[in-house]
Design a protein around this motif. Structure first.
Motif, PDB file in Angstrom:
ATOM      1  N   ALA A 132       0.836  -1.200   0.000  1.00  0.00           N
ATOM      2  CA  ALA A 132       0.000   0.000   0.000  1.00  0.00           C
ATOM      3  C   ALA A 132       0.872   1.253   0.000  1.00  0.00           C
ATOM      4  N   GLY A 133       0.503   2.204  -0.859  1.00  0.00           N
ATOM      5  CA  GLY A 133       1.198   3.480  -0.889  1.00  0.00           C
ATOM      6  C   GLY A 133       2.517   3.490  -1.628  1.00  0.00           C
ATOM      7  N   CYS A 134       2.860   2.408  -2.271  1.00  0.00           N
ATOM      8  CA  CYS A 134       4.150   2.330  -2.980  1.00  0.00           C
ATOM      9  C   CYS A 134       3.916   2.450  -4.487  1.00  0.00           C
ATOM     10  N   ARG A 135       3.929   3.689  -4.993  1.00  0.00           N
ATOM     11  CA  ARG A 135       3.726   3.892  -6.417  1.00  0.00           C
ATOM     12  C   ARG A 135       4.891   3.346  -7.230  1.00  0.00           C
ATOM     13  N   ALA A 136       6.098   3.479  -6.723  1.00  0.00           N
ATOM     14  CA  ALA A 136       7.283   3.013  -7.459  1.00  0.00           C
ATOM     15  C   ALA A 136       7.305   1.493  -7.595  1.00  0.00           C
ATOM     16  N   CYS A 137       6.523   0.790  -6.760  1.00  0.00           N
ATOM     17  CA  CYS A 137       6.481  -0.672  -6.844  1.00  0.00           C
ATOM     18  C   CYS A 137       5.800  -1.153  -8.121  1.00  0.00           C
ATOM     19  N   ARG A 138       4.964  -0.297  -8.709  1.00  0.00           N
ATOM     20  CA  ARG A 138       4.224  -0.673  -9.916  1.00  0.00           C
ATOM     21  C   ARG A 138       4.943  -0.263 -11.205  1.00  0.00           C
ATOM     22  N   VAL A 139       6.157   0.264 -11.038  1.00  0.00           N
ATOM     23  CA  VAL A 139       6.975   0.676 -12.182  1.00  0.00           C
ATOM     24  C   VAL A 139       8.206  -0.225 -12.241  1.00  0.00           C
ATOM     25  N   GLN A 140       8.529  -0.746 -13.427  1.00  0.00           N
ATOM     26  CA  GLN A 140       9.670  -1.653 -13.609  1.00  0.00           C
ATOM     27  C   GLN A 140       9.574  -2.846 -12.659  1.00  0.00           C
ATOM     28  N   THR A 141       8.354  -3.346 -12.492  1.00  0.00           N
ATOM     29  CA  THR A 141       8.135  -4.469 -11.580  1.00  0.00           C
ATOM     30  C   THR A 141       8.811  -5.729 -12.102  1.00  0.00           C
ATOM     31  N   GLU A 142       9.500  -6.437 -11.192  1.00  0.00           N
ATOM     32  CA  GLU A 142      10.213  -7.654 -11.589  1.00  0.00           C
ATOM     33  C   GLU A 142      10.159  -8.683 -10.464  1.00  0.00           C
ATOM     34  N   VAL A 143       9.786  -9.903 -10.808  1.00  0.00           N
ATOM     35  CA  VAL A 143       9.858 -11.010  -9.852  1.00  0.00           C
ATOM     36  C   VAL A 143      11.304 -11.492  -9.835  1.00  0.00           C
ATOM     37  N   ARG A 144      11.937 -11.449  -8.645  1.00  0.00           N
ATOM     38  CA  ARG A 144      13.382 -11.678  -8.574  1.00  0.00           C
ATOM     39  C   ARG A 144      13.766 -13.081  -8.126  1.00  0.00           C
ATOM     40  N   SER A 145      13.001 -13.655  -7.190  1.00  0.00           N
ATOM     41  CA  SER A 145      13.394 -14.950  -6.634  1.00  0.00           C
ATOM     42  C   SER A 145      12.213 -15.565  -5.895  1.00  0.00           C
ATOM     43  N   VAL A 146      12.425 -16.770  -5.410  1.00  0.00           N
ATOM     44  CA  VAL A 146      11.464 -17.455  -4.552  1.00  0.00           C
ATOM     45  C   VAL A 146      12.064 -17.503  -3.152  1.00  0.00           C
ATOM     46  N   THR A 147      11.280 -17.193  -2.140  1.00  0.00           N
ATOM     47  CA  THR A 147      11.707 -17.360  -0.756  1.00  0.00           C
ATOM     48  C   THR A 147      10.771 -18.344  -0.075  1.00  0.00           C
ATOM     49  N   GLY A 148      11.115 -18.736   1.134  1.00  0.00           N
ATOM     50  CA  GLY A 148      10.250 -19.636   1.877  1.00  0.00           C
ATOM     51  C   GLY A 148       8.928 -19.004   2.243  1.00  0.00           C
ATOM     52  N   LYS A 149       8.834 -17.664   2.139  1.00  0.00           N
ATOM     53  CA  LYS A 149       7.603 -16.946   2.472  1.00  0.00           C
ATOM     54  C   LYS A 149       6.823 -16.511   1.239  1.00  0.00           C
ATOM     55  N   GLY A 150       7.400 -16.666   0.047  1.00  0.00           N
ATOM     56  CA  GLY A 150       6.710 -16.257  -1.165  1.00  0.00           C
ATOM     57  C   GLY A 150       7.658 -15.637  -2.170  1.00  0.00           C
ATOM     58  N   LEU A 151       7.102 -15.018  -3.207  1.00  0.00           N
ATOM     59  CA  LEU A 151       7.899 -14.409  -4.263  1.00  0.00           C
ATOM     60  C   LEU A 151       8.551 -13.119  -3.781  1.00  0.00           C
ATOM     61  N   LEU A 152       9.836 -12.940  -4.130  1.00  0.00           N
ATOM     62  CA  LEU A 152      10.524 -11.681  -3.899  1.00  0.00           C
ATOM     63  C   LEU A 152      10.343 -10.820  -5.140  1.00  0.00           C
ATOM     64  N   VAL A 153       9.765  -9.624  -4.957  1.00  0.00           N
ATOM     65  CA  VAL A 153       9.411  -8.755  -6.075  1.00  0.00           C
ATOM     66  C   VAL A 153      10.022  -7.377  -5.839  1.00  0.00           C
ATOM     67  N   SER A 154      10.426  -6.715  -6.929  1.00  0.00           N
ATOM     68  CA  SER A 154      10.954  -5.357  -6.810  1.00  0.00           C
ATOM     69  C   SER A 154      10.264  -4.442  -7.798  1.00  0.00           C
ATOM     70  N   GLY A 155      10.247  -3.138  -7.467  1.00  0.00           N
ATOM     71  CA  GLY A 155       9.804  -2.103  -8.378  1.00  0.00           C
ATOM     72  C   GLY A 155      10.980  -1.198  -8.712  1.00  0.00           C
ATOM     73  N   ARG A 156      10.688  -0.007  -9.230  1.00  0.00           N
ATOM     74  CA  ARG A 156      11.781   0.924  -9.546  1.00  0.00           C
ATOM     75  C   ARG A 156      12.523   1.283  -8.273  1.00  0.00           C
ATOM     76  N   ARG A 157      11.790   1.428  -7.181  1.00  0.00           N
ATOM     77  CA  ARG A 157      12.350   1.538  -5.836  1.00  0.00           C
ATOM     78  C   ARG A 157      11.482   0.672  -4.932  1.00  0.00           C
TER      79      ARG A 157
END
Length: 425
Positions: A218-243
């Motif tokens: 919530a509240g992370c606009r930069a998360c929806r820009v240049q979004t990339e799934v980076r890896s799998v963790t034991g808790k779920g997908l690791l995802v990144s945005g522009r920041r």
């Protein structure tokens, strides 16, 4: 008459002996298909082991080597095994698993044909889930000779249990060029963006995720820009945005930022062995970045280092490597001791900018190896924080194992050698 009987008996005896020898030569088996034996087992004798110049921490007196195998290989650290691809023919490959210390073959997979040009495929990786280790080979291509659309393209995986060699085949429809990694407890397939699929190496189950499934913080606009799934963790997908970055349904980088960092500036640069390396902007000092190692399960900061800018351009971040027992981590000009929770950026003598180092491996003693921008081999002690130039002809370890290191070397006949040298005691 007696002589004739003796001669007949002798002839019969010779024929029986010849038949027995023939059966022994052919193997004398019937029914049940045997796997083919080793085509050329690794050399184990110090007398026959190829000697190439290496750092003084390793000895050429003990080790093994494979000549002519594909450059692709993977390492299972818990089982202390190496899995490498060998060519069976011009278009067929087979995975062979060997003991990392001795080079003795543990098992061989069935031969198979990659889906596309064998110049580029197949690839091999290692993945660990719940303490079990697996090797996986993969290729990408079309189904059949008449495939015309993207819907006919698949990623083909062969997953092998490292201990038993048990092999399972998994095929996943995939329209775009894939990126595939095993940095977490599952095999991640992605398009380099927000579309992904995770393969469970134990069950073979495939779970797909689209952009709408990523649970943006919530509240992370930069998360929806240049979004990339980076890896799998034991808790779920690791995802990144522009920041900023997050684990879907788990933690958010804004809440786990290291002390002194702008909480909305985190960018993950590498993932390895349950650790995420990330770059952060400082709150007040715009001349330096904070580099932090985070626990992939919780997001907790494990160690940090400050490094003077300019930062490395996005998309060109160095890969990270752990020591065999997991205490040390290196990436580019950065070195971390995760036990003492400290980090260091190797910089020029006046501290004006980071050294152009590319540290690629590190031992359990905290000695790292890599090269400079001019490809000069270097050895860097993470405790003393002193890098030392090595002779230009030194071959550097490509992978560190518990008692040996793997070196890659190409001879004058353009043949690839995978050589394991023991570490000096």
């Amino acid at each position: 008459m007696t002589q004739r009987v003796v001669r007949v008996a002798l002839v019969a005896g010779v024929l029986v002996l010849a038949l027995l020898l023939l059966l022994a030569t052919c193997g004398g088996t019937s029914g049940g298909k045997k796997k083919p034996g080793p085509t050329k087992p690794p050399k184990k004798s110090a007398a026959t082991l190829t000697r190439v110049p290496v750092p003084s921490a390793y000895t050429g007196d003990r080790g093994w080597e494979v000549v002519g195998a594909s450059p692709e290989y993977a390492v299972a650290r818990v089982a202390d095994a190496v899995g490498y691809l060998e060519r069976v023919s011009a278009t067929r490959f087979r995975l062979r698993a060997v003991d990392a210390a001795t080079g003795r073959t543990r098992w061989m997979g069935d031969a198979w044909r990659p889906l596309s040009d064998p110049t580029y495929f197949p690839h091999v990786l290692a993945v660990t889930k719940d303490g079990r280790e697996f090797f996986a080979t993969w290729s990408y291509g079309k189904i059949g000779e008449d495939a015309l659309t993207a819907a006919d393209m698949i990623v083909a995986l062969d997953v092998y249990d490292v201990e038993s060699g048990t092999q399972q085949r998994i095929e996943i429809p995939w329209a775009d060029d894939p990126t595939v990694n095993g940095t977490g407890p599952g095999i991640l397939i992605s398009d380099g963006g927000a579309d992904s699929a995770v393969v469970d190496p134990v069950t073979g189950r495939v779970t797909k995720a689209a952009p709408k499934d990523l649970r943006y913080p919530a509240g992370c606009r930069a998360c929806r820009v240049q979004t990339e799934v980076r890896s799998v963790t034991g808790k779920g997908l690791l995802v990144s945005g522009r920041r900023e970055f997050w684990v879907r349904g788990g933690w958010h980088s804004r809440k786990t930022a290291p002390a002194g960092a702008d909480a909305a500036s985190g960018v993950p640069t590498a993932v390895t062995g349950g650790h995420v390396l990330a770059k952060w902007q400082k709150k007040k000092d715009r001349d330096h970045d904070i580099w932090a190692v985070h626990d992939a399960e919780t997001g907790k900061t494990l160690a940090t280092a400050e490094c003077r800018k300019p930062a490395i351009e996005p998309g060109k971040y160095p890969a990270a490597a752990l020591s065999p027992e997991g205490r040390y981590l290196v990436a580019g000009s950065l070195g971390f001791d995760l036990e003492s929770k400290t980090g260091h950026c190797f910089e020029d003598s006046d501290g004006a900018k980071p050294m152009s180092l590319s540290l690629e491996t590190v031992t359990d003693a905290g000695v790292a190896y890599g090269t400079t921008a001019t490809r000069t081999p270097v050895e860097a002690d993470l405790a003393t924080r002193e890098p030392t130039a090595l002779p230009a002809n030194i071959q550097l370890p490509a992978t560190e194992l518990s008692s040996t290191a793997l070196f890659r070397w190409t001879d004058r006949k353009d043949r690839d050698h995978l050589i394991a040298y023991a570490r000096r005691k």
